[in-house]
Scaffold this active site. Structure first.
Site, PDB file in Angstrom:
ATOM      1  CG  HIS A   1      -1.164   8.064   5.707  1.00  0.00           C
ATOM      2  ND1 HIS A   1      -1.760   9.025   4.932  1.00  0.00           N
ATOM      3  CD2 HIS A   1      -1.625   6.884   5.243  1.00  0.00           C
ATOM      4  CE1 HIS A   1      -2.551   8.450   4.036  1.00  0.00           C
ATOM      5  NE2 HIS A   1      -2.480   7.144   4.197  1.00  0.00           N
TER       6      HIS A   1
ATOM      7  CG  ASP B   1      -3.017   1.477  -2.608  1.00  0.00           C
ATOM      8  OD1 ASP B   1      -1.780   1.719  -2.541  1.00  0.00           O
ATOM      9  OD2 ASP B   1      -3.753   1.506  -1.602  1.00  0.00           O
ATOM     10  CG  HIS B   2      -2.653   5.249  -2.907  1.00  0.00           C
ATOM     11  ND1 HIS B   2      -1.733   5.616  -1.948  1.00  0.00           N
ATOM     12  CD2 HIS B   2      -3.587   4.510  -2.249  1.00  0.00           C
ATOM     13  CE1 HIS B   2      -2.111   5.131  -0.780  1.00  0.00           C
ATOM     14  NE2 HIS B   2      -3.225   4.449  -0.928  1.00  0.00           N
TER      15      HIS B   2
ATOM     16  CB  THR C   1      -6.464   2.238   0.380  1.00  0.00           C
ATOM     17  OG1 THR C   1      -5.327   3.010   0.768  1.00  0.00           O
ATOM     18  CG2 THR C   1      -6.174   0.765   0.564  1.00  0.00           C
TER      19      THR C   1
ATOM     20  CG  ASP D   1      -2.049   0.943   1.190  1.00  0.00           C
ATOM     21  OD1 ASP D   1      -1.891   2.040   0.619  1.00  0.00           O
ATOM     22  OD2 ASP D   1      -3.127   0.611   1.718  1.00  0.00           O
TER      23      ASP D   1
ATOM     24  CG  ASP E   1      -1.101   4.067   3.079  1.00  0.00           C
ATOM     25  OD1 ASP E   1      -1.231   4.926   2.204  1.00  0.00           O
ATOM     26  OD2 ASP E   1      -1.871   3.981   4.057  1.00  0.00           O
TER      27      ASP E   1
ATOM     28  CG  HIS F   1      -3.152   8.222  -0.440  1.00  0.00           C
ATOM     29  ND1 HIS F   1      -4.333   7.544  -0.627  1.00  0.00           N
ATOM     30  CD2 HIS F   1      -2.669   7.811   0.764  1.00  0.00           C
ATOM     31  CE1 HIS F   1      -4.541   6.737   0.399  1.00  0.00           C
ATOM     32  NE2 HIS F   1      -3.551   6.879   1.282  1.00  0.00           N
TER      33      HIS F   1
ATOM     34  CE1 TYR G   1      -5.240  -4.631   7.133  1.00  0.00           C
ATOM     35  CE2 TYR G   1      -6.557  -3.437   8.741  1.00  0.00           C
ATOM     36  CZ  TYR G   1      -5.368  -3.622   8.064  1.00  0.00           C
ATOM     37  OH  TYR G   1      -4.303  -2.807   8.323  1.00  0.00           O
TER      38      TYR G   1
HETATM   39 ZN   LIG Z   1      -3.290   5.604   2.918  1.00  0.00          ZN
END
Ligand SMILES: [Zn+2]
Ligand SMILES: *[C@@H]1O[C@H](CO)[C@@H](O)[C@H](O)[C@H]1NC(C)=O
Ligand SMILES: *[C@@H]1O[C@H](CO)[C@@H](O)[C@H](O)[C@H]1NC(C)=O
Ligand SMILES: *[C@@H]1O[C@H](CO)[C@@H](O)[C@H](O)[C@H]1NC(C)=O
Ligand SMILES: *[C@@H]1O[C@H](CO)[C@@H](O)[C@H](O)[C@H]1NC(C)=O
Ligand SMILES: *[C@@H]1O[C@H](CO)[C@@H](O)[C@H](O)[C@H]1NC(C)=O
Ligand SMILES: *[C@@H]1O[C@H](CO)[C@@H](O)[C@H](O)[C@H]1NC(C)=O
Ligand SMILES: CC(=O)N[C@H]1CO[C@H](CO)[C@@H](O)[C@@H]1O
Length: 458
Positions: free
Chosen positions: A195, A239-240, A71, A35, A191, A339, A154
């Site tokens: 952040h 994803d990004h 995400t 991620d 990810d 993002h 998850y």
């Molecule tokens: Zn994120």
């Protein structure tokens, strides 16, 4: 002739067997997402294991992902090949005006949110394959009344090694259970660090990416240990990306409009809101709210974002510029990295690395659309693709079975050949002009020609 008939017969048998899921046809496929892996981390940090992997396979330096660059929308696009407006997972926070339900990433298992599409781990079941979804967004959701053969809901406390161990066991299968042909594996770094620390913090991101690369090393050694390495197609993607945010780049919504005037569905960097009374007045206030935020009425959202044709897109959306954060009054900067911004921004783009028997070795291209990965995976698995927004032809050249022209190489060759031809012609002319000395027979002929032409002109 006889041989051909025999071959045809054999192929038919294999196809029939595959239909019933009895034949282990082709190599299995493992799709891994780290991620928030921004494309340029590949250049900024060493990543020795990842580099080893794609040096033996292929690399797509940048993927143009889908808007919004969050995400859940992008993970669902990877496994459906659809833009967010077409698969229905449009944001981390959604409101459905028909059912009046609310969606949040921590409360996501109501099938109605996911039912506008079918992820590959569901449709591959129809080809007789076993499948697995390891914490990929949507893994534990009953979609079209089904789930993957194996899945884990998850749970952030399950380590990468534990997720991987379960996935490799599922791929291998055993006496009782046939091995899975398609598995999707999710990991939440880099990810999380992006952040907290912001993507520009080299120290913190260097540490996070070292851990990601160690996990890729673990993946490679696990596949080697189990004998899958070289027999399995592995796709590593994300994803990004991530943009650096700052307390100096805040957009305070309440400075423009009292919150009584709207219902807020999602806040930043793409706000989604429902005006309560005078929609036009609300829009015009938001439209001139901040120079680094663009307001759109739903009908005017640009085509290129593919983010309009869905009930769950609210009447007004606000898009912050790269690195800007929308807050409500008094709130401080929530995250140093974020993002969700415009998917044309390079900082929002992830990458794709892949290796395995189906891929070229040492091949590299600069970009691809993330929706093109779905038809590529369907092709590799011989699973009929569902209607989607990707194009297999864009991704075709990554495959070993395809011979593709390298465009810069071809252009170089053509230019080179033209240069050589031009040089030869020029040299010929030079020598050709030098040889005939004083008598110039052609000159007279030309004069004669001119004389012949003159009467015709009049
Ligand atoms: Zn994120
Ligand atoms: C596939 O399964 C069906 C029943 O589900 C059976 O009738 C058919 O013979 C099988 N075909 C092959 C090639 O195994
Ligand atoms: C989760 O979402 C459903 C609707 O999708 C809602 O009924 C339920 O109250 C939500 N649960 C929580 C804990 O927010
Ligand atoms: C979903 O599955 C259940 C049992 O697994 C079945 O009773 C039900 O009819 C199915 N619904 C649909 C729409 O297929
Ligand atoms: C599978 O995951 C569980 C945690 O849910 C873990 O305890 C177990 O060791 C994992 N299996 C393998 C083979 O890694
Ligand atoms: C970067 O992150 C580290 C933690 O890894 C922190 O100690 C440091 O202050 C951060 N640097 C900046 C410039 O924010
Ligand atoms: C994306 O694909 C879906 C399914 O085929 C289709 O309905 C939709 O119109 C496509 N979107 C675009 C922009 O082509
Ligand atoms: C444009 C608009 O509707 N403004 C209203 C927003 O809410 C405040 C407080 O409820 C009203 O005073 C405004 O008229």
């Amino acid at each position: 002739m006889l041989l051909q008939i025999l071959l045809g017969f054999l192929c038919g048998m294999t196809a029939l067997a595959a239909e019933n899921g009895t034949a282990q046809q082709g190599p299995p496929l493992l799709l891994v997402s780290f991620d928030g892996f921004r494309a340029d981390y590949l250049r900024r940090f060493p990543m020795p294991n990842l580099k080893l992997l794609y040096s033996q396979g292929v690399l797509v330096e940048q993927l143009t992902n889908v808007f919004i660059t969050k995400t859940f929308p992008n993970h669902y696009s990877l496994v459906t090949g659809l833009y967010a407006e077409s698969h229905g997972i449009l944001a981390s926070n959604m409101y459905d005006p028909t059912s009046h339900k609310h969606f949040h990433v921590t409360n996501d298992t109501d099938p109605m949110w996911w039912n506008e599409a079918r992820p590959l781990w569901i449709t591959a079941l129809d080809s007789g394959y076993k499948t697995a979804a390891m914490m990929w967004p949507g893994s534990d959701v009953v979609i079209g009344n089904r789930t993957a053969t194996h899945f884990f809901p998850y749970n952030p406390s399950v380590t990468f090694q534990q997720r991987l161990g379960n996935v490799t066991n599922w791929i291998l299968g055993n006496e009782k259970e046939q091995g899975v042909m398609f598995a999707a594996l999710y990991w939440e770094e880099p990810d999380r660090s992006g952040h907290i620390f912001g993507p520009d913090n080299d120290t913190a991101m260097g540490k996070a990416l070292k851990e990601v690369d160690d996990n890729i090393g673990l993946l490679m050694s696990e596949l080697k240990r189990t004998g899958l390495w070289g027999r399995i197609n592995v796709l590593i993607t994300s994803d990004h990306g991530m943009a650096q945010c700052s307390a100096e780049r805040l957009i305070r919504l309440d400075d423009c409009l009292h919150p009584d005037n709207y219902t807020l569905v999602d806040l930043t960097p793409v706000a989604a809101l429902i005006p309560l009374k005078d929609a036009e007045a609300v829009f015009s206030l938001l439209n001139k709210c901040h120079p680094h935020m663009t307001a759109y009425l739903k009908k005017a959202i640009p085509d290129r974002l593919h983010y309009r044709n869905n009930e769950r897109i609210q009447p007004i959306i606000l898009i912050a510029d790269e690195g800007w954060t929308i807050v409500q009054r008094g709130d401080k900067l929530p995250r140093l990295g974020d993002h969700g911004y415009d998917n044309s921004l390079p900082s929002m783009h992830p990458f794709l690395a892949a290796m395995g028997p189906s891929f070229h070795r040492g091949y590299r291209i600069s970009s691809l659309q993330s929706v093109d990965i779905y038809p590529l995976m369907c092709h590799m698995l011989s699973v009929p693709p569902q209607p989607n927004n990707g194009t297999f032809n864009h991704a075709r050249c990554l495959l070993a079975a395809e011979t593709c022209w390298d465009v810069p190489l071809v252009v170089g060759l053509v230019v080179g050949v033209l240069l050589v031809l031009t040089t030869i012609t020029v040299l010929f002319r030079l020598f050709g002009h030098r040889r005939p000395s004083s008598p110039r027979p052609f000159q007279r002929l030309q004069v004669d020609d001119d004389d012949d032409d003159d009467p015709l002109l009049e």
